[in-house]
Scaffold this motif. Sequence first.
Motif, mmCIF file in Angstrom:
data_model
loop_
_atom_site.group_PDB
_atom_site.id
_atom_site.type_symbol
_atom_site.label_atom_id
_atom_site.label_comp_id
_atom_site.label_asym_id
_atom_site.label_seq_id
_atom_site.Cartn_x
_atom_site.Cartn_y
_atom_site.Cartn_z
ATOM 1 N N LEU A 4 0.935 -1.348 0.066
ATOM 2 C CA LEU A 4 0.030 -0.050 -0.108
ATOM 3 C C LEU A 4 0.865 1.264 0.003
ATOM 4 O O LEU A 4 0.490 2.252 -0.789
ATOM 5 N N VAL A 31 -6.207 0.063 -2.606
ATOM 6 C CA VAL A 31 -6.261 -1.405 -1.930
ATOM 7 C C VAL A 31 -5.994 -2.213 -3.020
ATOM 8 O O VAL A 31 -5.433 -3.060 -2.816
ATOM 9 N N VAL A 89 -12.515 -1.526 2.695
ATOM 10 C CA VAL A 89 -11.966 -0.452 3.116
ATOM 11 C C VAL A 89 -12.790 -0.121 4.179
ATOM 12 O O VAL A 89 -13.971 0.205 4.210
ATOM 13 N N VAL A 116 -3.715 -1.745 8.265
ATOM 14 C CA VAL A 116 -4.078 -3.091 7.323
ATOM 15 C C VAL A 116 -4.501 -4.347 8.444
ATOM 16 O O VAL A 116 -3.370 -4.360 9.234
ATOM 17 N N ALA A 147 -8.378 -2.247 5.096
ATOM 18 C CA ALA A 147 -7.515 -1.146 5.004
ATOM 19 C C ALA A 147 -8.314 0.000 5.558
ATOM 20 O O ALA A 147 -9.487 0.296 5.134
ATOM 21 N N LEU A 160 -11.294 -8.013 -0.156
ATOM 22 C CA LEU A 160 -10.605 -6.523 0.179
ATOM 23 C C LEU A 160 -11.608 -5.863 0.803
ATOM 24 O O LEU A 160 -12.798 -5.704 0.111
#
Length: 142
Positions: free
Chosen positions: A66, A118, A141, A82, A104, A139
């Motif tokens: 990242l 991400v 956020v 993270v 994240a 994934l």
Amino acid sequence: MSIPTVDVVYTAVATAENGRDGRVASDDGKLDVVVNPPKEQGGSGAGTNPEQLFAAGYSACFQGALSVVARQEKQDVSGSRVTAKVGIGKTSEGAFGLTVEISASIPNVDAETARALVEKAHQVCPYSHATRGNIDVKLTVA
């Protein structure tokens, strides 16, 4: 699909004794931990376990990726975090399998930029390369 060649600059070495209910140590002595299955798997839960070690490595590696992507994109990821959640269980075929959720938190960018960073980090991270097509990686956020 061919396996890409790697110009290795560092090799980590760790040795396990007694598998999931024993000890794991690195050759340089910087890592030396007792491992035990978690209570959810019938173990004592007294030590760490391979899934926690994998989550620690993946989250640190992803954070590094990242940061690389953010520098390229001229974005500020200072204060970001993270978290990797690694699950273990039986697959539909009866073998054991893993799942991963990478979450994240990137406070200094908007949500759309955070999602893009991400996604790009997922393309750069060596752990993501290793798991792609082998483990379900989600994934998010935060």
